[in-house]
Design a protein around this motif. Structure first.
Motif, PDB file in Angstrom:
ATOM      1  N   ASP A 219     -40.942 -28.361   2.469  1.00 26.54           N
ATOM      2  CA  ASP A 219     -41.561 -29.692   2.865  1.00 26.54           C
ATOM      3  C   ASP A 219     -41.828 -29.770   4.527  1.00 26.54           C
ATOM      4  O   ASP A 219     -42.488 -29.735   5.134  1.00 26.54           O
ATOM      5  N   ALA A 220     -41.078 -28.776   5.240  1.00 26.73           N
ATOM      6  CA  ALA A 220     -40.956 -29.028   6.141  1.00 26.73           C
ATOM      7  C   ALA A 220     -42.307 -27.685   6.807  1.00 26.73           C
ATOM      8  O   ALA A 220     -42.758 -27.755   7.829  1.00 26.73           O
ATOM      9  N   LEU A 221     -42.828 -26.624   5.546  1.00 31.65           N
ATOM     10  CA  LEU A 221     -42.707 -25.707   6.524  1.00 31.65           C
ATOM     11  C   LEU A 221     -44.817 -26.821   5.994  1.00 31.65           C
ATOM     12  O   LEU A 221     -45.530 -26.365   6.813  1.00 31.65           O
ATOM     13  N   GLY A 240     -45.003 -23.817  18.393  1.00 29.70           N
ATOM     14  CA  GLY A 240     -45.157 -25.286  18.811  1.00 29.70           C
ATOM     15  C   GLY A 240     -45.326 -25.810  17.390  1.00 29.70           C
ATOM     16  O   GLY A 240     -44.803 -27.120  17.164  1.00 29.70           O
ATOM     17  N   LEU A 241     -45.608 -24.961  16.283  1.00 30.93           N
ATOM     18  CA  LEU A 241     -45.806 -25.073  14.532  1.00 30.93           C
ATOM     19  C   LEU A 241     -44.412 -25.107  14.628  1.00 30.93           C
ATOM     20  O   LEU A 241     -43.481 -26.044  13.453  1.00 30.93           O
ATOM     21  N   ALA A 242     -43.445 -24.414  15.001  1.00 30.24           N
ATOM     22  CA  ALA A 242     -41.824 -24.602  14.341  1.00 30.24           C
ATOM     23  C   ALA A 242     -40.826 -25.445  15.452  1.00 30.24           C
ATOM     24  O   ALA A 242     -39.637 -25.867  13.736  1.00 30.24           O
ATOM     25  N   ALA A 243     -41.428 -26.222  16.102  1.00 28.69           N
ATOM     26  CA  ALA A 243     -40.994 -27.298  16.310  1.00 28.69           C
ATOM     27  C   ALA A 243     -40.657 -28.524  15.571  1.00 28.69           C
ATOM     28  O   ALA A 243     -40.175 -29.528  15.507  1.00 28.69           O
ATOM     29  N   SER A 251     -37.180 -18.292  12.958  1.00 32.23           N
ATOM     30  CA  SER A 251     -36.720 -18.517  11.171  1.00 32.23           C
ATOM     31  C   SER A 251     -37.733 -19.294  10.799  1.00 32.23           C
ATOM     32  O   SER A 251     -38.677 -19.278   9.522  1.00 32.23           O
ATOM     33  N   PHE A 252     -38.877 -20.339  11.247  1.00 32.48           N
ATOM     34  CA  PHE A 252     -40.139 -20.238  11.311  1.00 32.48           C
ATOM     35  C   PHE A 252     -40.944 -19.487  10.409  1.00 32.48           C
ATOM     36  O   PHE A 252     -41.455 -19.174   9.773  1.00 32.48           O
ATOM     37  N   ALA A 253     -40.715 -18.051  11.369  1.00 29.94           N
ATOM     38  CA  ALA A 253     -41.590 -17.326  11.223  1.00 29.94           C
ATOM     39  C   ALA A 253     -41.552 -16.704  10.458  1.00 29.94           C
ATOM     40  O   ALA A 253     -42.257 -15.838   9.427  1.00 29.94           O
ATOM     41  N   ARG A 254     -40.226 -16.616   9.275  1.00 29.35           N
ATOM     42  CA  ARG A 254     -39.121 -15.479   8.602  1.00 29.35           C
ATOM     43  C   ARG A 254     -39.959 -16.328   7.245  1.00 29.35           C
ATOM     44  O   ARG A 254     -40.148 -15.941   6.033  1.00 29.35           O
ATOM     45  N   ARG A 255     -39.295 -17.366   7.596  1.00 23.95           N
ATOM     46  CA  ARG A 255     -39.450 -18.481   6.130  1.00 23.95           C
ATOM     47  C   ARG A 255     -40.996 -18.920   6.321  1.00 23.95           C
ATOM     48  O   ARG A 255     -41.591 -18.864   4.695  1.00 23.95           O
ATOM     49  N   PHE A 256     -41.874 -18.737   6.706  1.00 19.29           N
ATOM     50  CA  PHE A 256     -43.586 -19.282   6.652  1.00 19.29           C
ATOM     51  C   PHE A 256     -44.019 -17.716   5.843  1.00 19.29           C
ATOM     52  O   PHE A 256     -44.779 -18.231   4.912  1.00 19.29           O
ATOM     53  N   GLN A 257     -43.481 -16.648   6.123  1.00 18.08           N
ATOM     54  CA  GLN A 257     -43.825 -15.386   5.402  1.00 18.08           C
ATOM     55  C   GLN A 257     -43.472 -15.193   4.363  1.00 18.08           C
ATOM     56  O   GLN A 257     -44.064 -14.822   3.059  1.00 18.08           O
ATOM     57  N   PRO A 264     -47.983 -16.911  10.626  1.00 21.60           N
ATOM     58  CA  PRO A 264     -48.936 -18.247  10.795  1.00 21.60           C
ATOM     59  C   PRO A 264     -50.122 -18.227  11.577  1.00 21.60           C
ATOM     60  O   PRO A 264     -50.857 -18.978  11.093  1.00 21.60           O
ATOM     61  N   MET A 265     -50.302 -17.083  12.576  1.00 22.99           N
ATOM     62  CA  MET A 265     -50.753 -16.747  12.587  1.00 22.99           C
ATOM     63  C   MET A 265     -52.515 -16.142  12.225  1.00 22.99           C
ATOM     64  O   MET A 265     -53.615 -16.758  12.281  1.00 22.99           O
ATOM     65  N   ARG A 266     -51.998 -15.116  11.236  1.00 18.21           N
ATOM     66  CA  ARG A 266     -53.182 -14.867  10.609  1.00 18.21           C
ATOM     67  C   ARG A 266     -53.907 -15.502   9.529  1.00 18.21           C
ATOM     68  O   ARG A 266     -54.322 -16.120   9.551  1.00 18.21           O
ATOM     69  N   TRP A 267     -52.619 -17.178   9.101  1.00 19.51           N
ATOM     70  CA  TRP A 267     -52.380 -18.096   8.175  1.00 19.51           C
ATOM     71  C   TRP A 267     -53.809 -18.894   9.207  1.00 19.51           C
ATOM     72  O   TRP A 267     -54.492 -19.561   8.848  1.00 19.51           O
ATOM     73  N   LEU A 268     -53.302 -19.020  10.259  1.00 18.86           N
ATOM     74  CA  LEU A 268     -53.928 -19.937  11.012  1.00 18.86           C
ATOM     75  C   LEU A 268     -55.737 -19.419  11.292  1.00 18.86           C
ATOM     76  O   LEU A 268     -56.485 -20.293  11.305  1.00 18.86           O
ATOM     77  N   ILE A 269     -55.322 -18.201  12.386  1.00 18.72           N
ATOM     78  CA  ILE A 269     -56.520 -17.898  11.579  1.00 18.72           C
ATOM     79  C   ILE A 269     -57.971 -18.054  10.766  1.00 18.72           C
ATOM     80  O   ILE A 269     -58.793 -17.790  10.671  1.00 18.72           O
TER      81      ILE A 269
END
Length: 330
Positions: A219-221, A240-243, A251-257, A264-269
């Motif tokens: 949900d947070a992601l 910024g996205l993690a905040a 933790s955000f980067a690990r859970r995002f992947q 996160p950055m590849r997804w954003l591109i």
């Protein structure tokens, strides 16, 4: 593939005993449904087999061919479904026809275990290929001259496409529509199929979902991704996205992947490229303004990403795919 503008794209579905009914359904859903009333180009999908008799599929189903293998010479794209038994030998005439088609420069696409059929034909020797993650060891063992890639949804080498299992076949089919007819046509087909319109080929196949906190994290992601999509024109950082998700950047980067199969950055591109494609297709906005709205900041940066991911420039993409109707200023 390249399709002349004065006729429908010709797609050949290669049929022989042992092919998967699911993949046949995917190919038919993408290229066999008339969506011209919604702006999707017309396609001519043909079921091609070595003999004009019904091909038996699992579950009591059968597929009736409507063309012989000779029709492959007329195709713009040849699609090979996966297999129920991945060691099923394809008929010799089918293998010969696939080799001949590749020699003529006709693009080939194999869904899931269809890679085994191309490998039987020797078409993957010395080339990279992908299949279902659970079949990579078997493909390597049976066809050691193939460079098997484990972590990809689909990939392309020398006019040969291969995809991972099940849903990745949908991703590859939509990607082939996108590269030939544009992002809007692919998105329209995806909407009618109620599926994601765009997953990159480099995204991981197998995504672990940790429990029991997976739902809370998801949900947070999702909220962080929704915010980024709603504000693509703005700069975004992992911090910024993690905040926004209430997590530390690590933790955000690990859970995002773990959730999406990409960073996160590849997804954003990827999202920025998709947004730019739609603006180039739908509007007459100047290319620098498209770059700004998609969040690239500059035309130079957008041009670099288009070259890397689409092998074209934004201006050439617009010339190839912009709607024939009167464009708007958006």
């Amino acid at each position: 593939m390249t399709v002349p503008p004065d006729r429908p794209g010709r797609i050949a579905l290669v049929a022989f005993p042992g092919i998967r009914a699911f993949d046949v359904s995917v190919i038919t859903e993408v290229w066999g449904v008339d969506r011209t009333d919604r702006g999707v180009p017309a396609f001519e999908l043909r079921r091609v087999a070595s003999e004009p008799y019904p091909v038996q599929l699992q579950g009591g189903l059968s597929l009736t061919p409507d063309r012989t293998l000779a029709w492959l010479a007329r195709a713009d794209l040849i699609v090979v479904p996966g297999l129920d038994d991945h060691l099923t030998p394809a008929p010799t005439p089918v293998l010969d026809a696939l080799r001949h088609a590749h020699t003529r420069g006709i693009p080939l696409a194999a869904l899931c275990g269809g890679a085994f059929t191309l490998a039987q034909a020797g078409l993957l020797d010395g080339r990279r290929a992908v299949t279902h993650w659970n079949l990579t060891g078997l493909l390597k063992a049976r066809h050691p001259r193939v460079t098997v890639v484990r972590d990809a949804l689909f990939l392309h080498e020398d006019k040969i496409w291969t995809s991972a299992g099940t849903a990745a076949g949908i991703d590859l089919c939509l990607h082939l529509v996108r590269t030939t007819h544009g992002a809007e046509a692919a998105a329209t087909i995806a909407r009618s199929m109620v599926t994601a319109p765009f997953r990159t080929g480099t995204q991981a196949q197998f995504i672990e979902h940790p429990t029991p906190r997976a739902d809370r994290d998801a949900d947070a992601l999702a909220e962080a991704r929704a915010h980024a999509l709603a504000h693509l024109a703005e700069p975004h950082t992992v911090s910024g996205l993690a905040a926004r998700a209430g997590m530390s950047p690590r933790s955000f980067a690990r859970r995002f992947q773990a959730t999406t199969g990409t960073t996160p950055m590849r997804w954003l591109i990827t999202q920025r490229i998709a947004a730019a494609q739609k603006l180039l297709e739908r509007t007459d906005l100047a290319v620098p303004e498209v770059a700004r709205r998609a969040g690239f900041g500059s035309e130079i940066t957008m041009r670099q990403h288009f070259a890397t991911h689409l092998a074209t420039s934004p201006r050439d993409y617009r010339l190839a795919f912009q709607d024939r109707g009167a464009p708007t200023g958006g």
